[in-house]
Design a protein around this motif. Structure first.
Motif, PDB file in Angstrom:
ATOM      1  N   TYR A 105       0.799  -1.229   0.000  1.00  0.00           N
ATOM      2  CA  TYR A 105       0.000   0.000   0.000  1.00  0.00           C
ATOM      3  C   TYR A 105       0.831   1.277   0.000  1.00  0.00           C
ATOM      4  O   TYR A 105       0.503   2.231  -0.682  1.00  0.00           O
ATOM      5  N   GLU A 106       1.924   1.304   0.764  1.00  0.00           N
ATOM      6  CA  GLU A 106       2.733   2.520   0.805  1.00  0.00           C
ATOM      7  C   GLU A 106       3.644   2.628  -0.416  1.00  0.00           C
ATOM      8  O   GLU A 106       3.816   3.695  -0.982  1.00  0.00           O
ATOM      9  N   GLU A 107       4.247   1.518  -0.800  1.00  0.00           N
ATOM     10  CA  GLU A 107       5.153   1.529  -1.946  1.00  0.00           C
ATOM     11  C   GLU A 107       4.417   1.256  -3.256  1.00  0.00           C
ATOM     12  O   GLU A 107       5.001   1.345  -4.321  1.00  0.00           O
ATOM     13  N   LYS A 108       3.161   0.835  -3.155  1.00  0.00           N
ATOM     14  CA  LYS A 108       2.302   0.550  -4.307  1.00  0.00           C
ATOM     15  C   LYS A 108       2.920  -0.484  -5.260  1.00  0.00           C
ATOM     16  O   LYS A 108       2.930  -0.329  -6.476  1.00  0.00           O
ATOM     17  N   ILE A 109       3.439  -1.525  -4.663  1.00  0.00           N
ATOM     18  CA  ILE A 109       4.053  -2.622  -5.418  1.00  0.00           C
ATOM     19  C   ILE A 109       3.082  -3.799  -5.428  1.00  0.00           C
ATOM     20  O   ILE A 109       2.504  -4.142  -4.408  1.00  0.00           O
ATOM     21  N   GLU A 110       2.903  -4.401  -6.586  1.00  0.00           N
ATOM     22  CA  GLU A 110       2.043  -5.580  -6.674  1.00  0.00           C
ATOM     23  C   GLU A 110       2.825  -6.813  -6.228  1.00  0.00           C
ATOM     24  O   GLU A 110       3.855  -7.147  -6.813  1.00  0.00           O
ATOM     25  N   ILE A 111       2.341  -7.462  -5.210  1.00  0.00           N
ATOM     26  CA  ILE A 111       2.989  -8.661  -4.681  1.00  0.00           C
ATOM     27  C   ILE A 111       2.246  -9.874  -5.205  1.00  0.00           C
ATOM     28  O   ILE A 111       1.031  -9.970  -5.063  1.00  0.00           O
ATOM     29  N   THR A 112       2.980 -10.791  -5.819  1.00  0.00           N
ATOM     30  CA  THR A 112       2.362 -12.002  -6.359  1.00  0.00           C
ATOM     31  C   THR A 112       2.663 -13.229  -5.511  1.00  0.00           C
ATOM     32  O   THR A 112       2.129 -14.289  -5.751  1.00  0.00           O
ATOM     33  N   GLY A 113       3.536 -13.098  -4.536  1.00  0.00           N
ATOM     34  CA  GLY A 113       3.864 -14.200  -3.645  1.00  0.00           C
ATOM     35  C   GLY A 113       4.927 -13.768  -2.659  1.00  0.00           C
ATOM     36  O   GLY A 113       5.549 -12.717  -2.817  1.00  0.00           O
ATOM     37  N   ILE A 114       5.096 -14.570  -1.628  1.00  0.00           N
ATOM     38  CA  ILE A 114       6.098 -14.274  -0.604  1.00  0.00           C
ATOM     39  C   ILE A 114       6.955 -15.518  -0.403  1.00  0.00           C
ATOM     40  O   ILE A 114       6.437 -16.620  -0.238  1.00  0.00           O
ATOM     41  N   ARG A 115       8.255 -15.326  -0.423  1.00  0.00           N
ATOM     42  CA  ARG A 115       9.195 -16.406  -0.118  1.00  0.00           C
ATOM     43  C   ARG A 115      10.198 -15.849   0.864  1.00  0.00           C
ATOM     44  O   ARG A 115      11.119 -15.126   0.486  1.00  0.00           O
ATOM     45  N   LEU A 116       9.991 -16.163   2.112  1.00  0.00           N
ATOM     46  CA  LEU A 116      10.838 -15.655   3.176  1.00  0.00           C
ATOM     47  C   LEU A 116      11.484 -16.841   3.869  1.00  0.00           C
ATOM     48  O   LEU A 116      10.810 -17.782   4.262  1.00  0.00           O
ATOM     49  N   SER A 117      12.797 -16.819   3.991  1.00  0.00           N
ATOM     50  CA  SER A 117      13.519 -17.899   4.658  1.00  0.00           C
ATOM     51  C   SER A 117      14.426 -17.316   5.722  1.00  0.00           C
ATOM     52  O   SER A 117      15.033 -16.266   5.530  1.00  0.00           O
ATOM     53  N   PHE A 118      14.502 -18.009   6.827  1.00  0.00           N
ATOM     54  CA  PHE A 118      15.393 -17.647   7.911  1.00  0.00           C
ATOM     55  C   PHE A 118      16.554 -18.638   7.915  1.00  0.00           C
ATOM     56  O   PHE A 118      16.379 -19.810   7.615  1.00  0.00           O
ATOM     57  N   VAL A 119      17.735 -18.169   8.256  1.00  0.00           N
ATOM     58  CA  VAL A 119      18.929 -19.006   8.262  1.00  0.00           C
ATOM     59  C   VAL A 119      19.638 -18.806   9.583  1.00  0.00           C
ATOM     60  O   VAL A 119      19.687 -17.698  10.124  1.00  0.00           O
ATOM     61  N   GLY A 120      20.193 -19.860  10.140  1.00  0.00           N
ATOM     62  CA  GLY A 120      20.913 -19.782  11.407  1.00  0.00           C
ATOM     63  C   GLY A 120      21.305 -21.174  11.854  1.00  0.00           C
ATOM     64  O   GLY A 120      21.547 -22.053  11.023  1.00  0.00           O
TER      65      GLY A 120
END
Length: 129
Positions: free
Chosen positions: A104-119
């Protein structure tokens, strides 16, 4: 008409990913399938995993520096990968604030989310280095 075929190979691959339940790599799926069905080639496994990921039957987990892994759990969720043992586990959670800021603020169309954590996982963290 582009009808999705449910071949024996695809069923064996899906069964392997579910049975392994470790976010398996293509090599792990190949090893599991060929224990009982030695005539299936590595190329068939790789091709079908790619097609199944593209069609949404499997989730492909791409982690930099690691081979692709596959998850039968295709709902929206995240992953943690241990840098030592490379075990991948599901992480459930909500990142609504970040999502809304981008959308909404950056007005970017998001088509999916791929978030990974590493540790380091608990087991590896407690081992002396």
């Amino acid at each position: 008409m582009n009808k999705k075929r449910n071949t024996l190979q695809k069923q064996l691959i899906m069964n392997a990913v579910r049975e392994l339940d470790i976010h398996a790599s293509a090599e792990q799926v190949f090893a599991h399938v060929t224990e009982k069905h030695s005539s299936i080639s590595k190329a068939t496994i790789y091709r079908n995993l790619k097609q199944m990921a593209e069609s949404g039957e499997l989730l492909e987990i791409g982690i930099p520096g690691s081979a692709a892994h596959y998850d039968h759990n295709c709902h929206e969720h995240y992953h943690f990968m241990c840098e030592n043992c490379e075990r991948i586990v599901d992480v459930e959670g909500d990142i609504t604030d970040i999502f809304n800021k981008i959308k909404y603020e950056e007005k970017i169309e998001i088509t999916g989310i791929r978030l990974s954590f590493v540790g380091l996982c608990e087991k590896c963290k407690s081992k002396p280095m």
